[in-house]
Motif scaffolding. Structure first.
Motif, PDB file in Angstrom:
ATOM      1  N   VAL A 168       0.834  -1.207   0.000  1.00 27.17           N
ATOM      2  CA  VAL A 168       0.000   0.000   0.000  1.00 27.17           C
ATOM      3  C   VAL A 168       0.866   1.253   0.000  1.00 27.17           C
ATOM      4  N   VAL A 169       1.946   1.241   0.781  1.00 22.49           N
ATOM      5  CA  VAL A 169       2.851   2.398   0.823  1.00 22.49           C
ATOM      6  C   VAL A 169       3.474   2.643  -0.557  1.00 22.49           C
ATOM      7  N   ILE A 170       3.978   1.583  -1.199  1.00 25.30           N
ATOM      8  CA  ILE A 170       4.580   1.723  -2.536  1.00 25.30           C
ATOM      9  C   ILE A 170       3.543   2.216  -3.540  1.00 25.30           C
ATOM     10  N   PHE A 171       2.329   1.668  -3.449  1.00 21.92           N
ATOM     11  CA  PHE A 171       1.269   2.055  -4.368  1.00 21.92           C
ATOM     12  C   PHE A 171       0.939   3.540  -4.209  1.00 21.92           C
ATOM     13  N   ALA A 172       0.840   4.012  -2.972  1.00 24.44           N
ATOM     14  CA  ALA A 172       0.497   5.412  -2.718  1.00 24.44           C
ATOM     15  C   ALA A 172       1.607   6.351  -3.200  1.00 24.44           C
ATOM     16  N   LEU A 173       2.875   6.004  -2.907  1.00 23.26           N
ATOM     17  CA  LEU A 173       3.986   6.854  -3.317  1.00 23.26           C
ATOM     18  C   LEU A 173       4.102   6.928  -4.843  1.00 23.26           C
ATOM     19  N   SER A 174       3.920   5.788  -5.519  1.00 22.97           N
ATOM     20  CA  SER A 174       3.998   5.797  -6.984  1.00 22.97           C
ATOM     21  C   SER A 174       2.798   6.517  -7.591  1.00 22.97           C
ATOM     22  N   SER A 175       1.683   6.563  -6.884  1.00 22.41           N
ATOM     23  CA  SER A 175       0.529   7.324  -7.355  1.00 22.41           C
ATOM     24  C   SER A 175       0.840   8.819  -7.361  1.00 22.41           C
ATOM     25  N   ILE A 176       1.613   9.270  -6.360  1.00 21.37           N
ATOM     26  CA  ILE A 176       2.048  10.671  -6.341  1.00 21.37           C
ATOM     27  C   ILE A 176       2.932  10.956  -7.562  1.00 21.37           C
TER      28      ILE A 176
ATOM     29  N   SER B  70      -8.458  17.803 -12.630  1.00 22.44           N
ATOM     30  CA  SER B  70      -7.462  17.345 -13.591  1.00 22.44           C
ATOM     31  C   SER B  70      -7.362  15.830 -13.489  1.00 22.44           C
ATOM     32  N   TRP B  71      -6.920  15.201 -14.573  1.00 21.22           N
ATOM     33  CA  TRP B  71      -6.700  13.752 -14.532  1.00 21.22           C
ATOM     34  C   TRP B  71      -5.664  13.387 -13.477  1.00 21.22           C
ATOM     35  N   ARG B  72      -4.808  14.353 -13.096  1.00 20.80           N
ATOM     36  CA  ARG B  72      -3.766  14.077 -12.117  1.00 20.80           C
ATOM     37  C   ARG B  72      -4.360  13.727 -10.750  1.00 20.80           C
ATOM     38  N   TRP B  73      -5.511  14.276 -10.448  1.00 20.48           N
ATOM     39  CA  TRP B  73      -6.168  13.943  -9.186  1.00 20.48           C
ATOM     40  C   TRP B  73      -6.702  12.517  -9.183  1.00 20.48           C
ATOM     41  N   ALA B  74      -6.858  11.921 -10.376  1.00 21.38           N
ATOM     42  CA  ALA B  74      -7.297  10.526 -10.450  1.00 21.38           C
ATOM     43  C   ALA B  74      -6.257   9.604  -9.820  1.00 21.38           C
ATOM     44  N   PHE B  75      -4.994  10.022  -9.827  1.00 20.68           N
ATOM     45  CA  PHE B  75      -3.946   9.267  -9.138  1.00 20.68           C
ATOM     46  C   PHE B  75      -3.769   9.753  -7.703  1.00 20.68           C
ATOM     47  N   GLY B  76      -3.919  11.058  -7.500  1.00 14.94           N
ATOM     48  CA  GLY B  76      -3.714  11.619  -6.173  1.00 14.94           C
ATOM     49  C   GLY B  76      -4.688  11.097  -5.135  1.00 14.94           C
ATOM     50  N   ILE B  77      -5.879  10.670  -5.558  1.00 12.95           N
ATOM     51  CA  ILE B  77      -6.889  10.179  -4.616  1.00 12.95           C
ATOM     52  C   ILE B  77      -6.427   8.914  -3.904  1.00 12.95           C
TER      53      ILE B  77
ATOM     54  N   PRO C 261      -4.916   9.470   0.190  1.00 17.03           N
ATOM     55  CA  PRO C 261      -5.755   9.378   1.401  1.00 17.03           C
ATOM     56  C   PRO C 261      -6.353   7.993   1.609  1.00 17.03           C
ATOM     57  N   LEU C 262      -6.701   7.303   0.509  1.00 18.72           N
ATOM     58  CA  LEU C 262      -7.199   5.934   0.640  1.00 18.72           C
ATOM     59  C   LEU C 262      -6.131   5.029   1.254  1.00 18.72           C
ATOM     60  N   GLY C 263      -4.885   5.204   0.819  1.00 20.34           N
ATOM     61  CA  GLY C 263      -3.798   4.400   1.357  1.00 20.34           C
ATOM     62  C   GLY C 263      -3.602   4.624   2.846  1.00 20.34           C
ATOM     63  N   ILE C 264      -3.729   5.868   3.297  1.00 12.70           N
ATOM     64  CA  ILE C 264      -3.573   6.172   4.729  1.00 12.70           C
ATOM     65  C   ILE C 264      -4.664   5.482   5.547  1.00 12.70           C
ATOM     66  N   VAL C 265      -5.906   5.533   5.058  1.00 13.26           N
ATOM     67  CA  VAL C 265      -7.020   4.867   5.747  1.00 13.26           C
ATOM     68  C   VAL C 265      -6.747   3.372   5.880  1.00 13.26           C
ATOM     69  N   ILE C 266      -6.265   2.753   4.797  1.00  9.88           N
ATOM     70  CA  ILE C 266      -6.011   1.314   4.806  1.00  9.88           C
ATOM     71  C   ILE C 266      -4.917   0.969   5.810  1.00  9.88           C
ATOM     72  N   ILE C 267      -3.823   1.718   5.806  1.00  7.93           N
ATOM     73  CA  ILE C 267      -2.702   1.425   6.701  1.00  7.93           C
ATOM     74  C   ILE C 267      -3.129   1.492   8.160  1.00  7.93           C
ATOM     75  N   VAL C 268      -3.832   2.558   8.531  1.00 11.71           N
ATOM     76  CA  VAL C 268      -4.281   2.707   9.915  1.00 11.71           C
ATOM     77  C   VAL C 268      -5.251   1.590  10.288  1.00 11.71           C
ATOM     78  N   GLY C 269      -6.215   1.313   9.421  1.00 14.39           N
ATOM     79  CA  GLY C 269      -7.205   0.282   9.713  1.00 14.39           C
ATOM     80  C   GLY C 269      -6.604  -1.101   9.854  1.00 14.39           C
ATOM     81  N   VAL C 270      -5.697  -1.466   8.938  1.00 12.21           N
ATOM     82  CA  VAL C 270      -5.080  -2.798   8.978  1.00 12.21           C
ATOM     83  C   VAL C 270      -4.231  -2.966  10.237  1.00 12.21           C
ATOM     84  N   LEU C 271      -3.487  -1.930  10.626  1.00 11.81           N
ATOM     85  CA  LEU C 271      -2.645  -2.026  11.827  1.00 11.81           C
ATOM     86  C   LEU C 271      -3.463  -2.322  13.080  1.00 11.81           C
ATOM     87  N   PHE C 272      -4.681  -1.812  13.147  1.00 14.48           N
ATOM     88  CA  PHE C 272      -5.488  -1.957  14.354  1.00 14.48           C
ATOM     89  C   PHE C 272      -6.440  -3.155  14.318  1.00 14.48           C
ATOM     90  N   THR C 273      -6.662  -3.762  13.149  1.00 13.70           N
ATOM     91  CA  THR C 273      -7.701  -4.798  13.091  1.00 13.70           C
ATOM     92  C   THR C 273      -7.242  -6.129  12.510  1.00 13.70           C
TER      93      THR C 273
END
Length: 537
Positions: free
Chosen positions: A81-89, A161-168, A171-183
């Motif tokens: 998830v971290v790699i996916f989010a960073l490459s999305s940027i 812009s189409w660039r926001w299609a990757f930028g979204i 925040p999804l990645g952050i939600v996943i990381i926090v949720g997975v760590l706790f559950t």
């Protein structure tokens, strides 16, 4: 920490993690025409924006499925998830088509970590009827997130812009990381061997060569060199095209991978694929069916957004609303599949889903035309999406039903690889059908108008190389308006042929499911406990 009591909450975050991959694909599909206009992509680059991700994704699934069993499935999921989010940027800020494709390659690495980890975590956490429900929830979440993808992508692309299609994805990645760590509890196989580096290399080479050949065949020539490839100052010097060599490398890679894996197995060493799993009928036959189904399942999504925007004249948001019918159908069907868990055989659900997919995608082929009213697409997209929702999660459950937990990473990696190789081949083949048929049909129409060969080739190249983006420019000039009419008709015919090709692959996939048995419901034992390989905090 008592992860056992939180396993259902954990399932939601696991499902959202794999949905991140699905949402990214659907958003990118809608955004592609805007990316073409902004970065000036060629039709080959359009395919590579799609395929760079899928190619790496498919190539590395086996590797990361095996590594997840060794080093921890939750850990692999989080790193992915971290790699996916960073490459999305990186994708969001890409100034050229080449750098966008490079960012998509890195996204594929992250996605290849995420998908097998999610499946093996579910396989390791749930048992009996709970596992069937868990896979249904997994599929329903994918359907729900996929319903947001086209609409979200259309809105972001149109209003921002189409660039926001990757930028979204960030925040999804952050939600996943926090949720997975706790559950979600960590789990891993107790007995692991050495990493099969040679097998991993052969798997990557085989899949990369095959997809490269399918995508670049029409550019470089299928047998004789049409356009010689070049790297720096070096140019391909031979008359025979590099494409036959790529196909040969792919075949040798597959043969070498199997031979090497069997050799390691005979000597008692670990292999990238647990070849013993193929002695399980549901796993063996299910993987064959999954690969063939994936050939036809999502390839049409490459051509339809291009057709809607460049032929019908929709913007990205309108395209998103049209494609929403597909995603809503998938969401509805995934929920229905979950509700029927334990009462109707998963194999029967898969077959019903494939019939719906065939009807939907063939219907799209019948109604596509330059003057088609968009409303005709809606019922067929809904039926198609309904079929995808029924078939996807249930086929996954069928493939993994009898896989031992200790080999769940390899099992899920294998079935994910079968799907993704099928998907990569499907997009490559259907993209080739779309652009090659458009070129041939448009060339014939321009010949009928009496254009000389140089003018004809110039117009055909402009339309095909821009993936349809040049049609609007032709339409704006009175001198070329008639040529735009021909281009719209040719692109529509190409889209129609791509849809019928997809329907043909899906029909073969349905026939492949006949090897999965009678389709009668199977009794499952619920007394078996989930794997307890985690350290409860």
């Amino acid at each position: 920490m008592d992860y056992r009591s939180r396993r259902w909450a954990g399932l939601i975050f696991i499902s959202i993690a794999v949905s991140l991959i699905i949402v990214d694909s659907t958003i990118v599909n809608v955004a592609i025409p805007s990316i073409v206009d902004d970065l000036g992509l060629t039709s080959t680059e359009v395919q590579w924006v799609q395929e760079a991700y899928t190619l790496v994704f498919a190539s590395l699934l086996l590797v990361f499925g095996s590594l997840a069993d060794r080093f921890g499935r939750r850990r692999m999921l989080l790193i992915g998830v971290v790699i996916f989010a960073l490459s999305s940027i990186a994708a969001a800020f890409a100034p050229t088509g080449g750098l966008l494709i490079l960012a998509r390659l890195v996204q594929g690495v992250g996605g290849a970590m995420v998908l097998p980890a999610t499946l093996s975590l579910i396989n390791a956490t749930f048992r009996g009827r709970e596992r069937g429900i868990a896979f249904a929830v997994w599929g329903s979440t994918i359907g729900g997130m996929a319903a947001l993808g086209p609409l979200l992508g259309g809105w972001l692309t149109t209003d921002f812009s189409w660039r926001w299609a990757f930028g979204i994805n960030v925040p999804l990645g952050i939600v996943i990381i926090v949720g997975v760590l706790f559950t979600v509890a960590e789990s891993r196989a107790e007995k692991v061997g050495s990493i099969d580096v040679v097998g991993a290399f052969l798997a990557v080479i085989a899949s990369a060569s095959l997809v490269f050949a399918l995508i670049e065949g029409r550019t470089y020539g299928w047998w004789q060199t049409a356009t010689p490839p070049s790297i720096g100052d070096w140019t391909w010097p031979w008359q025979i095209s590099p494409i036959p060599f790529a196909f040969a490398i792919a075949v040798l890679g597959v043969v070498g991978f199997i031979a090497w894996g069997r050799h390691r197995q005979r000597t008692g060493r670990s292999t990238l694929i647990a070849f013993s799993l193929f002695r399980i009928p549901s796993f063996r036959n299910g993987n064959i069916a999954a690969m063939v189904v994936s050939l036809g399942e999502f390839g049409i999504i490459l051509s339809l957004p291009l057709w809607l925007q460049f032929v019908i004249g929709f913007d990205a948001l309108q395209t998103g609303f049209v494609l929403l019918a597909l995603a809503i159908g998938s969401f509805v069907a995934s929920g229905a599949a979950g509700a029927s868990s334990g009462r109707i055989s998963p194999v029967a659900v898969v077959r019903v889903g494939l019939v719906a997919e065939i009807i939907g995608v063939a219907g799209i082929g019948f109604v596509v035309a330059p003057d088609t009213a968009w409303g005709w697409l809606i019922p067929f997209l809904f039926i198609y999406g309904f079929g995808v929702g029924l078939a996807t999660a249930q086929l996954t459950g069928v493939v993994l039903a009898d896989v031992p937990v200790v080999e769940s990473g390899q099992g899920s990696g294998t079935q994910s690889t079968a799907r993704q190789i099928g998907s990569a081949l499907g997009v490559a083949i259907l993209g080739t059908v779309l652009f090659a048929s458009t070129a041939g049909i448009l060339g014939a129409k321009l010949d009928d108008r009496g254009l000389d060969a140089a003018q004809r080739d110039q117009v055909v190249s402009a339309v095909v190389d821009s993936a349809g983006g040049a049609i609007a420019g032709l339409e704006q000039s009175p001198a070329t308006a008639d040529l735009a009419t021909d281009a719209k008709a040719a692109f529509s015919d190409g889209t129609r042929l791509a849809a019928f090709t997809a329907a043909g692959f899906l029909t073969l996939g349905f026939l492949a499911t006949l090897s999965l048995g009678s389709g009668r419901p199977r009794k499952v034992e619920e007394a078996e406990e989930p794997e307890e390989a985690a350290a409860a905090g």
